[in-house]
Design a protein around this motif. Structure first.
Motif, PDB file in Angstrom:
ATOM      1  N   THR A 186       7.337  -9.988   7.662  1.00 30.64           N
ATOM      2  CA  THR A 186       6.667  -8.910   8.467  1.00 30.64           C
ATOM      3  C   THR A 186       5.730  -8.216   7.581  1.00 30.64           C
ATOM      4  N   ARG A 187       6.074  -7.457   6.483  1.00 31.77           N
ATOM      5  CA  ARG A 187       5.276  -6.833   5.547  1.00 31.77           C
ATOM      6  C   ARG A 187       4.211  -7.622   4.981  1.00 31.77           C
ATOM      7  N   ARG A 188       4.474  -9.081   4.944  1.00 29.89           N
ATOM      8  CA  ARG A 188       3.179  -9.665   4.162  1.00 29.89           C
ATOM      9  C   ARG A 188       2.110  -9.910   5.467  1.00 29.89           C
ATOM     10  N   PHE A 189       2.528  -9.997   6.972  1.00 29.95           N
ATOM     11  CA  PHE A 189       1.674 -10.135   7.749  1.00 29.95           C
ATOM     12  C   PHE A 189       0.887  -9.006   7.936  1.00 29.95           C
ATOM     13  N   LYS A 190       1.690  -7.544   7.799  1.00 29.10           N
ATOM     14  CA  LYS A 190       0.733  -6.580   8.032  1.00 29.10           C
ATOM     15  C   LYS A 190      -0.287  -6.186   6.720  1.00 29.10           C
ATOM     16  N   GLN A 191       0.228  -6.639   5.706  1.00 32.89           N
ATOM     17  CA  GLN A 191      -0.527  -6.276   4.426  1.00 32.89           C
ATOM     18  C   GLN A 191      -1.746  -7.330   4.350  1.00 32.89           C
TER      19      GLN A 191
END
Length: 479
Positions: free
Chosen positions: A445-450
Motif C-alpha cells: 500500500t505504501r508503494r502505491f501511495k508513494q
C-alpha cells in the motif's frame, strides 16, 4: 466505411426543401435523395439524432433497423408466444428486404424485430427510410471499450510487458499465481472475458463461485450474477483486465429483499459479508495447503456516511496479516466529508474514483442531494475526482471509475475504481514479486501511495495519490 455523425442538426436549407413524391427514378446526389424522403423518414432521422447531410453523402451506411411488427397478422392457431412473434418479425423483414437491391444483411437478430444492414446506394437508403414497415433506425457506432483507456491511464500495459528472468523462464508482471476474491453480486463466467470456462480448469480465469446470501426461501438463487446489470461480472472483468494472469473467486454476498415501500432491492446483508470473509480466511493457502493464494479481496459495496474510522470487521485485520489486501469502494453519494462502510474500516484500503479522459461538454449524473434533488456536473478533465465519489480524510487512493467497460458491460462508480486497485494488488503481491520484496500488505500500500500521481479533489482540497501501476513496479528496482 465512413462513420455516421450524431448530435448534428440538419441543414436549414435542406429542411426547407419540399417533399417530392417520386417513384425513386434517379437518386444520384444527396439533394436528389433528400427530395424523396418523406416527413416520416425525416422524423426517423431526427429521433436517431443522425446528421442527414453526412448520411446521404456517404457511399454506404451501416444501420441497425427496427421493424414495425404490428403491421402483420399471423395465424396463431398453431403457435403461441414467442413463435408467433418470431414469425411476424420474419414476415416484416422479408417484406422490407425484398424492396432493396443494393443492401446487405450483415446480421439478422433472430427472434427480434431488428436487423443490421449495410445500405450501398442512396436509392436503397431512401426506400428504407420511407418504408412504413421500418419503425426506427440507429447508426452503427464503434464504441471504444473504456477499459482500453483506463489500463493505459494507470500504465498497466507497460507493467504487463515488463519481465524478469527466472529459473522457469521469463516472468511477466500480470499477476500469475495470485487470486482475487470478488465479494459482489456474482460472476457470469460464461462471458469470453474469463476464458473458456469449465470453472477451475486451466483455460478458465475463475477458480470457484460461491453463494453466501440466502434468499427468502432459505436457498441460494442459482443465478450466475444476481444483478440484471451484471455489476459483479463487470467488477470481476476490471480486476482481471489489470492482472490478466491472476485467478478470480466469486463470493456472492447479495440477495433480493423487500424494503418498507414494498420495492425489491438487491442488498448485501452483513452476515453474508462476514461469511465470505470467513471463507477466505479458512481457505487461504497459509491455513490450508490446498487453499488459494488470495492476495486481495474486492468489495465494491457499502453504505452510510462515516466520518471516523470503524472496526467492525475484525477478520480484515486477520486477513491482512495473512497477506490479503481488503480493497473497498468509498461509495457514490458525493459526500466530501465522509465515506461508506466498510471502506471506513481501519484495515480496509478505501478507493475513490477519477476520470481517465477529458470531456468538457459531458453531463455527469452526480446523485441526489439532501433535498432529494438530482445533481449534475458539466464537463471533466483527466484526473478530476468524479463528482459522485465519496471523499474524506479516510480516503486512501484513487483509480479510474467513470464509463469503465469490462466483460462487455459499461458502468461508472467507485465500484469500478476499486477493482483496478484489487487487480493492482494481484500484480504487486504475486509470488514472484513477494519472493523478491517480502512486502507486507502495508508495504505494498505504501508503494502505491508513494508512486501514485498526486490528485487534488477540488471539492474539499484533499490530496491523494492516483494509481500508477508501472511506477509502483519500478520502485522495486530501487529498493
Amino acid at each position: 466505411m465512413k462513420t455516421i455523425s450524431r448530435a448534428t442538426p440538419l441543414l436549414i436549407a435542406l429542411l426547407s426543401s419540399s417533399f417530392v413524391s417520386m417513384a425513386y427514378a434517379e437518386v444520384n446526389t444527396p439533394l436528389e435523395a433528400f427530395e424523396q424522403l418523406s416527413p416520416s423518414a425525416l422524423e426517423k432521422l431526427r429521433n436517431a439524432n443522425i446528421d442527414v447531410n453526412q448520411l446521404l453523402a456517404n457511399d454506404a451506411n451501416d444501420l441497425i433497423v427496427t421493424f414495425n411488427k404490428d403491421r402483420y397478422a399471423v395465424d396463431n392457431s398453431q403457435n403461441t408466444g414467442k413463435n408467433v412473434a418470431t414469425r411476424k418479425y420474419k414476415l416484416v423483414k422479408q417484406q422490407v428486404s425484398s424492396q432493396l437491391k443494393d443492401t446487405q444483411i450483415l446480421r439478422d437478430y433472430y427472434g427480434s424485430p431488428m436487423s443490421f444492414y449495410r445500405v450501398n446506394s442512396k436509392k436503397d437508403l431512401v426506400k428504407l427510410l420511407n418504408d412504413a414497415d421500418v419503425e426506427s433506425i440507429q447508426p452503427n457506432i464503434n464504441v471504444e471499450p473504456t477499459l482500453q483507456q483506463s489500463l493505459p491511464f494507470i500504465r498497466q500495459p507497460q507493467t504487463a510487458n515488463t519481465y524478469v528472468q527466472t529459473g522457469q523462464g521469463r516472468y511477466f508482471f500480470k499477476g500469475k499465481g495470485s487470486v482475487v476474491a470478488i465479494l459482489d453480486t456474482g460472476l457470469d463466467a460464461t462471458r469470453s472475458a474469463f476464458g473458456s470456462c469449465n470453472i477451475g480448469s486451466a483455460s478458465c480465469s475463475v477458480v470457484g463461485t460461491y453463494e453466501f446470501a440466502q434468499e427468502a426461501n432459505g436457498q441460494g438463487d442459482g443465478q450466475l450474477d444476481d444483478d440484471p446489470s451484471k455489476h459483479g461480472t463487470n467488477v470481476s472483468g476490471i480486476a482481471l483486465g489489470v492482472a490478466p494472469e491472476a485467478k478470480l473467486v466469486s463470493l456472492d454476498v447479495f440477495n433480493w429483499q423487500v424494503d418498507n415501500r414494498g420495492q425489491r432491492q438487491l442488498l448485501a446483508p452483513s452476515y453474508a459479508i462476514q461469511g465470505a470473509l470467513n471463507w477466505i480466511y479458512n481457505n487461504h493457502i497459509t491455513r490450508n495447503g490446498n487453499g488459494l493464494n488470495v492476495v486481495s479481496l474486492n468489495m465494491s459495496l457499502g453504505g452510510g456516511a462515516n466520518k471516523t474510522a470503524t472496526n467492525d470487521l475484525a477478520l480484515l485485520g486477520d486477513l491482512k496479516n495473512m497477506g490479503v489486501a481488503s480493497v473497498v469502494a468509498t461509495g457514490n453519494e458525493y459526500y466530501t466529508d465522509a465515506i461508506a462502510w466498510p471502506a471506513s474500516e481501519i484495515n480496509a484500503i478505501a478507493v475513490g474514483a477519477v476520470h481517465d479522459t477529458t470531456n468538457q461538454s459531458a453531463r455527469v449524473y452526480c446523485g441526489r442531494d439532501y433535498n432529494n434533488q438530482d445533481k449534475f456536473n458539466y464537463g471533466y478533465r483527466v484526473d478530476d475526482v468524479t463528482c459522485f465519489s465519496n471523499s474524506s480524510n479516510l480516503l486512501d487512493i484513487l483509480a479510474p471509475g467513470y464509463d469503465i467497460t469490462a466483460a462487455g458491460i459499461t458502468m461508472s462508480g467507485t465500484s469500478q475504481a476499486t477493482p483496478h486497485m484489487a487487480g493492482a494488488y494481484a500484480v504487486m503481491r504475486a509470488p514472484t514479486v513477494i519472493d523478491r520484496t517480502q512486502d507486507s500488505v502495508d508495504d505494498t500500500t505504501r508503494r502505491f501511495k508513494q508512486n501514485g500521481v498526486s490528485v487534488r479533489d477540488s471539492r474539499n482540497g484533499i490530496v491523494r495519490p492516483r494509481l500508477d501501476l508501472y511506477a509502483t513496479l519500478m520502485s522495486i528496482a530501487q529498493s
